[in-house]
Write a protein that holds these residues in place. Structure first.
Motif, PDB file in Angstrom:
ATOM      1  N   LEU A   4       0.997  -1.262   0.173  1.00  0.00           N
ATOM      2  CA  LEU A   4      -0.014   0.161   0.013  1.00  0.00           C
ATOM      3  C   LEU A   4       0.988   1.319  -0.093  1.00  0.00           C
ATOM      4  O   LEU A   4       0.585   2.134  -0.696  1.00  0.00           O
ATOM      5  CB  LEU A   4      -0.996   0.008   1.275  1.00  0.00           C
ATOM      6  N   ARG A   5       1.709   1.267   0.764  1.00  0.00           N
ATOM      7  CA  ARG A   5       2.746   2.359   0.890  1.00  0.00           C
ATOM      8  C   ARG A   5       3.387   2.625  -0.432  1.00  0.00           C
ATOM      9  O   ARG A   5       3.770   3.715  -0.882  1.00  0.00           O
ATOM     10  CB  ARG A   5       3.903   2.073   1.775  1.00  0.00           C
ATOM     11  N   ALA A   6       3.942   1.294  -1.089  1.00  0.00           N
ATOM     12  CA  ALA A   6       4.543   1.601  -2.619  1.00  0.00           C
ATOM     13  C   ALA A   6       3.748   2.154  -3.510  1.00  0.00           C
ATOM     14  O   ALA A   6       3.908   2.854  -4.257  1.00  0.00           O
ATOM     15  CB  ALA A   6       4.944   0.037  -2.925  1.00  0.00           C
ATOM     16  N   ALA A   7       2.617   1.771  -3.501  1.00  0.00           N
ATOM     17  CA  ALA A   7       1.372   2.210  -4.309  1.00  0.00           C
ATOM     18  C   ALA A   7       1.280   3.631  -4.220  1.00  0.00           C
ATOM     19  O   ALA A   7       1.070   4.633  -5.028  1.00  0.00           O
ATOM     20  CB  ALA A   7       0.097   1.243  -4.313  1.00  0.00           C
ATOM     21  N   GLN A   8       0.976   4.098  -2.867  1.00  0.00           N
ATOM     22  CA  GLN A   8       0.824   5.526  -2.488  1.00  0.00           C
ATOM     23  C   GLN A   8       2.193   6.450  -3.071  1.00  0.00           C
ATOM     24  O   GLN A   8       2.011   7.274  -3.714  1.00  0.00           O
ATOM     25  CB  GLN A   8       0.767   5.706  -0.928  1.00  0.00           C
TER      26      GLN A   8
ATOM     27  N   SER B 223       1.797   9.224  -5.883  1.00  0.00           N
ATOM     28  CA  SER B 223       2.300  10.511  -5.637  1.00  0.00           C
ATOM     29  C   SER B 223       3.167  11.150  -6.556  1.00  0.00           C
ATOM     30  O   SER B 223       3.295  12.599  -6.709  1.00  0.00           O
ATOM     31  CB  SER B 223       2.654  10.739  -4.186  1.00  0.00           C
ATOM     32  N   ARG B 224       3.991  10.284  -7.331  1.00  0.00           N
ATOM     33  CA  ARG B 224       4.956  10.807  -8.556  1.00  0.00           C
ATOM     34  C   ARG B 224       4.281  10.697  -9.881  1.00  0.00           C
ATOM     35  O   ARG B 224       4.814  10.907 -10.728  1.00  0.00           O
ATOM     36  CB  ARG B 224       5.979  10.009  -8.527  1.00  0.00           C
ATOM     37  N   GLY B 225       2.744  10.395  -9.834  1.00  0.00           N
ATOM     38  CA  GLY B 225       1.969  10.929 -11.043  1.00  0.00           C
ATOM     39  C   GLY B 225       1.781   9.478 -11.971  1.00  0.00           C
ATOM     40  O   GLY B 225       1.508   9.752 -12.844  1.00  0.00           O
ATOM     41  N   LEU B 226       2.314   8.329 -11.407  1.00  0.00           N
ATOM     42  CA  LEU B 226       2.366   7.296 -12.288  1.00  0.00           C
ATOM     43  C   LEU B 226       0.941   6.608 -12.301  1.00  0.00           C
ATOM     44  O   LEU B 226      -0.248   6.977 -11.510  1.00  0.00           O
ATOM     45  CB  LEU B 226       3.114   6.301 -11.661  1.00  0.00           C
TER      46      LEU B 226
ATOM     47  N   GLN C  30      -2.441   3.930 -13.049  1.00  0.00           N
ATOM     48  CA  GLN C  30      -2.542   2.613 -12.249  1.00  0.00           C
ATOM     49  C   GLN C  30      -1.845   1.315 -13.052  1.00  0.00           C
ATOM     50  O   GLN C  30      -1.185   0.454 -12.381  1.00  0.00           O
ATOM     51  CB  GLN C  30      -4.029   2.379 -12.097  1.00  0.00           C
ATOM     52  N   ARG C  31      -1.814   1.253 -14.221  1.00  0.00           N
ATOM     53  CA  ARG C  31      -1.152   0.426 -15.195  1.00  0.00           C
ATOM     54  C   ARG C  31       0.555   0.614 -14.949  1.00  0.00           C
ATOM     55  O   ARG C  31       1.192  -0.618 -14.743  1.00  0.00           O
ATOM     56  CB  ARG C  31      -1.233   0.640 -16.860  1.00  0.00           C
ATOM     57  N   GLU C  32       0.889   1.579 -14.838  1.00  0.00           N
ATOM     58  CA  GLU C  32       2.239   1.824 -14.438  1.00  0.00           C
ATOM     59  C   GLU C  32       2.959   1.204 -13.101  1.00  0.00           C
ATOM     60  O   GLU C  32       3.756   0.626 -12.980  1.00  0.00           O
ATOM     61  CB  GLU C  32       2.909   3.221 -14.638  1.00  0.00           C
ATOM     62  N   ILE C  33       1.858   1.603 -11.996  1.00  0.00           N
ATOM     63  CA  ILE C  33       2.286   1.208 -10.675  1.00  0.00           C
ATOM     64  C   ILE C  33       2.083  -0.396 -10.888  1.00  0.00           C
ATOM     65  O   ILE C  33       2.934  -0.855  -9.911  1.00  0.00           O
ATOM     66  CB  ILE C  33       1.085   1.932  -9.740  1.00  0.00           C
ATOM     67  N   ALA C  34       1.052  -0.875 -11.478  1.00  0.00           N
ATOM     68  CA  ALA C  34       0.811  -2.402 -11.351  1.00  0.00           C
ATOM     69  C   ALA C  34       2.177  -2.796 -12.130  1.00  0.00           C
ATOM     70  O   ALA C  34       2.591  -4.032 -11.629  1.00  0.00           O
ATOM     71  CB  ALA C  34      -0.333  -2.800 -12.330  1.00  0.00           C
ATOM     72  N   GLY C  35       2.630  -2.291 -13.035  1.00  0.00           N
ATOM     73  CA  GLY C  35       4.050  -3.022 -13.736  1.00  0.00           C
ATOM     74  C   GLY C  35       5.301  -3.070 -12.642  1.00  0.00           C
ATOM     75  O   GLY C  35       5.785  -3.810 -12.505  1.00  0.00           O
ATOM     76  N   LEU C  36       5.253  -1.973 -11.822  1.00  0.00           N
ATOM     77  CA  LEU C  36       6.401  -1.701 -10.817  1.00  0.00           C
ATOM     78  C   LEU C  36       6.064  -2.744  -9.633  1.00  0.00           C
ATOM     79  O   LEU C  36       7.013  -3.055  -9.168  1.00  0.00           O
ATOM     80  CB  LEU C  36       6.463  -0.422 -10.100  1.00  0.00           C
ATOM     81  N   LEU C  37       4.787  -2.809  -9.255  1.00  0.00           N
ATOM     82  CA  LEU C  37       4.495  -3.718  -8.193  1.00  0.00           C
ATOM     83  C   LEU C  37       4.250  -5.281  -8.517  1.00  0.00           C
ATOM     84  O   LEU C  37       4.017  -6.060  -7.552  1.00  0.00           O
ATOM     85  CB  LEU C  37       3.117  -3.280  -7.482  1.00  0.00           C
ATOM     86  N   GLU C  38       4.320  -5.481 -10.046  1.00  0.00           N
ATOM     87  CA  GLU C  38       4.167  -7.002 -10.625  1.00  0.00           C
ATOM     88  C   GLU C  38       2.820  -7.478 -10.166  1.00  0.00           C
ATOM     89  O   GLU C  38       2.715  -8.552  -9.404  1.00  0.00           O
ATOM     90  CB  GLU C  38       5.395  -7.738 -10.154  1.00  0.00           C
ATOM     91  N   THR C  39       1.827  -6.627 -10.245  1.00  0.00           N
ATOM     92  CA  THR C  39       0.557  -7.206 -10.006  1.00  0.00           C
ATOM     93  C   THR C  39      -0.411  -6.429 -11.076  1.00  0.00           C
ATOM     94  O   THR C  39      -0.053  -6.110 -11.950  1.00  0.00           O
ATOM     95  CB  THR C  39      -0.134  -6.378  -8.606  1.00  0.00           C
ATOM     96  N   SER C  40      -1.799  -6.802 -10.767  1.00  0.00           N
ATOM     97  CA  SER C  40      -2.836  -6.202 -11.827  1.00  0.00           C
ATOM     98  C   SER C  40      -3.240  -4.917 -11.614  1.00  0.00           C
ATOM     99  O   SER C  40      -3.176  -4.264 -10.570  1.00  0.00           O
ATOM    100  CB  SER C  40      -4.099  -7.147 -11.624  1.00  0.00           C
ATOM    101  N   GLN C  41      -3.689  -4.371 -12.545  1.00  0.00           N
ATOM    102  CA  GLN C  41      -4.266  -2.748 -12.429  1.00  0.00           C
ATOM    103  C   GLN C  41      -5.267  -2.826 -11.637  1.00  0.00           C
ATOM    104  O   GLN C  41      -5.477  -1.797 -10.778  1.00  0.00           O
ATOM    105  CB  GLN C  41      -4.784  -2.299 -13.851  1.00  0.00           C
ATOM    106  N   ALA C  42      -6.228  -3.906 -11.523  1.00  0.00           N
ATOM    107  CA  ALA C  42      -7.359  -4.017 -10.766  1.00  0.00           C
ATOM    108  C   ALA C  42      -7.088  -4.004  -9.195  1.00  0.00           C
ATOM    109  O   ALA C  42      -7.366  -3.104  -8.549  1.00  0.00           O
ATOM    110  CB  ALA C  42      -8.041  -5.316 -11.002  1.00  0.00           C
TER     111      ALA C  42
END
Length: 122
Positions: free
Chosen positions: A7-11, A15-18, A20-32
């Protein structure tokens, strides 16, 4: 703890403007799942500060020294629980409730609980 770290990583990424798809790629998870994480963050008002229960759990899991844990918990700015505002019922727990919960879960000994209680004037 992994959920809070995620949750902190997603936050942080949001906050850096990424997106949801970009965040999903970073966290190796789904956009959902990122969408659900960001909604959970929104419900928490964006507050992800570690409370006493998380501090005690991390100390237990990662073998933090007990003296360091005690210093941290004795210096923590505790809040009291409150009655939920109308029209809700029940109680909104405060951070002191997390110390009580940590003791009940066996993360703190009776001696540690009493020491923290005495240090914060409970």
């Amino acid at each position: 703890m992994d959920d809070l770290d995620e949750l902190r990583a997603a936050q942080n990424a949001a906050s850096r403007g990424l997106s949801q798809r970009e965040i999903a790629g970073l966290l190796e998870t789904s956009q959902a799942k990122v969408h659900r994480l960001l909604k959970a963050l929104e419900r928490r008002g964006g507050n992800l500060e570690a409370g006493p229960e998380e501090i005690a759990l991390r100390a237990f899991a990662y073998d933090t020294s007990r003296p360091k844990l005690m210093r941290t918990l004795k210096a923590f700015p505790y809040t009291e629980g409150q009655d939920a505002p109308y029209p809700h019922e029940g109680r909104i727990p405060g951070t002191w409730d997390q110390v009580v919960t940590s003791f009940a879960k066996g993360l703190l000994s009776i001696e540690e609980f009493e020491e923290i209680k005495g240090a914060v004037g409970r």
